[in-house]
Design an enzyme around this catalytic site. Structure first.
Site, PDB file in Angstrom:
ATOM      1  N   CYS A 180      -6.360   1.764   5.697  1.00 16.48           N
ATOM      2  CA  CYS A 180      -6.985   0.529   5.910  1.00 16.48           C
ATOM      3  C   CYS A 180      -6.632   0.280   7.405  1.00 16.48           C
ATOM      4  O   CYS A 180      -5.498   0.571   7.944  1.00 16.48           O
ATOM      5  CB  CYS A 180      -6.786  -0.578   5.148  1.00 16.48           C
ATOM      6  N   HIS A 197       0.806  -1.164  -0.017  1.00 17.41           N
ATOM      7  CA  HIS A 197       0.102  -0.015   0.090  1.00 17.41           C
ATOM      8  C   HIS A 197       0.896   1.362  -0.040  1.00 17.41           C
ATOM      9  O   HIS A 197       2.046   1.235   0.231  1.00 17.41           O
ATOM     10  CB  HIS A 197      -0.968  -0.011   1.276  1.00 17.41           C
ATOM     11  N   ALA A 221     -13.942   7.692 -31.041  1.00 12.19           N
ATOM     12  CA  ALA A 221     -13.117   8.353 -32.080  1.00 12.19           C
ATOM     13  C   ALA A 221     -14.027   8.722 -33.338  1.00 12.19           C
ATOM     14  O   ALA A 221     -14.405   7.617 -33.991  1.00 12.19           O
ATOM     15  CB  ALA A 221     -11.929   7.453 -32.367  1.00 12.19           C
ATOM     16  N   THR A 232     -18.147  -6.046 -33.152  1.00  7.94           N
ATOM     17  CA  THR A 232     -17.062  -5.226 -33.443  1.00  7.94           C
ATOM     18  C   THR A 232     -15.908  -6.077 -33.271  1.00  7.94           C
ATOM     19  O   THR A 232     -14.682  -5.996 -34.164  1.00  7.94           O
ATOM     20  CB  THR A 232     -17.027  -4.053 -32.388  1.00  7.94           C
ATOM     21  N   GLU A 266       0.849   3.643   1.997  1.00 11.91           N
ATOM     22  CA  GLU A 266       1.580   4.398   3.496  1.00 11.91           C
ATOM     23  C   GLU A 266       2.787   3.536   3.564  1.00 11.91           C
ATOM     24  O   GLU A 266       3.641   4.214   4.149  1.00 11.91           O
ATOM     25  CB  GLU A 266       0.234   4.040   4.202  1.00 11.91           C
TER      26      GLU A 266
END
Length: 371
Positions: free
Chosen positions: A80, A55, A159, A201, A57
């Site tokens: 946490c 994590h 796009a 697609t 921290e």
């Protein structure tokens, strides 16, 4: 929180910038950044590492070492406080001897929410919460949605030409946008946990759905195909490469198990869904299944039918619209289909957040307005 100083804002902005490095790489965990500061100088920086651990921290404290005693930690999300695959970050912060902790916002995870803050306060650490909270929540919106609503964040990438067309009537579409826009689209893929296309697609475009930027190949997202009719042949590249790139195939329940076994033998995770035959339910079913697998950020890349089904269901949170300076005309293929609105009040409304020039093209970024 108490009135923040300009220095506080500077360091929290740095923590948020560090957190962004983890987007698309840390699910099911949130992307968190942490800066440990002493005497006006950063002595430790950390961000959530790939896979969600270590994590932020613990990384920042490791780099700060003994100098963390008496320092201030700036963290983009509540630390946490529960034992999971790693010890609680609150324990590491308390043991480090920091004097003050500035936290941007609470963690919505019920195992943490408020408990991390309370643990730090009980240890005598001065805790302030709320600095840049809106920015922090938006950065981890996918994680928040997963915990609070059981679905990931959905970004729709388009796009198109200026008039919203993705191809000529013949289907020709390579290339509407230029190289800079296409490279930026790959960077967008790298910041998401999964990328989704419809079966049509996948069959027509044979997309690789990976990240093709130098040094970022490892950041290719999980590939997801929504294909209720099983248009995708077992010989298709998306199926053949499933052991290299994790691939999920969502389809209807009525298909013969022997047929589905062919996909599974190739390494595809096949999910036969209740509700796949219902356009209004299929997107929600897929999102729920992705959230249950810990995914927090999904990029939709096509085609128009798939995009429309998510828009109709009100499940698109962001638009990433690449627009090229050309006109194709009404005979071209549109980027979205019929939303069947009876009134303008029913139209999904998005707020533009940024404009990003990319050579001759433009990326317009929008966020869905809350209902």
């Amino acid at each position: 929180m108490a009135t923040a100083t300009s220095e506080d804002r500077l360091w929290m902005t740095a923590a948020l910038a560090l957190a962004r490095r983890g987007l698309g790489r840390v699910s099911p965990n949130p992307a968190v950044g942490c800066v440990v500061v002493a005497a006006g100088r950063a002595i430790g920086r950390g961000w959530t590492q790939p896979g969600g651990r270590p994590h932020a921290e613990t990384e920042a404290l490791r780099r700060a070492g003994p100098a963390a005693r008496g320092a201030t930690a700036y963290i983009s999300l509540e630390p946490c406080s529960h034992h999971g695959k790693t010890p609680p970050c609150t324990d590491a912060l308390i043991e480090s001897g920091i004097k003050r902790c500035v936290i941007s916002c609470e963690d919505p995870d019920p195992r943490v929410s408020g408990r991390g803050i309370a643990a730090l306060q009980q240890a005598g650490i001065d805790v302030e919460v709320g600095l840049c909270a809106d920015t922090a929540r938006e950065l981890n919106r996918g994680f928040f949605l997963n915990k609070l609503t059981g679905r990931p964040l959905v970004s729709l990438k388009l796009a198109t030409s200026l008039d919203g067309r993705i191809a000529l009537a013949s289907g020709e579409s390579k290339w509407i946008t230029g190289e800079a826009a296409r490279a930026r689209a790959h960077l967008l893929r790298a910041s998401h946990d999964a990328i989704l296309v419809g079966g049509g697609t996948a069959l027509a475009d044979n997309p690789r759905l990976d990240v093709r930027l130098p040094g970022l190949d490892a950041r290719s997202p999980v590939r997801v195909v929504m294909d209720r009719r099983l248009q995708l042949p077992v010989e298709h590249d998306l199926v053949a490469q499933a052991r290299i790139r994790p691939t999920l195939l969502f389809t209807a329940k009525q298909h013969d198990e022997a047929v589905l076994a062919g996909y599974r033998e190739s390494g595809v995770e096949v999910v036969a869904c209740e509700g796949a035959d219902d356009d209004s339910r299929f997107p929600e079913v897929v999102l729920k299944a992705l959230a249950e697998r810990g995914l927090t950020r999904l990029l939709l890349e096509g085609g128009a039918g798939t995009a429309t089904s998510f828009l109709r269901a009100g499940l698109v949170d962001r638009l990433e619209w690449f627009r090229a300076p050309m006109l194709i005309g009404a005979d071209g293929l549109p980027g979205t289909g019929r939303l069947e609105l009876e009134s303008l009040v029913q139209a999904p409304v998005f707020r533009r957040e940024a404009l990003e020039p990319l050579g001759e093209d433009l990326l317009e970024r929008y966020r869905r307005e809350a209902a």
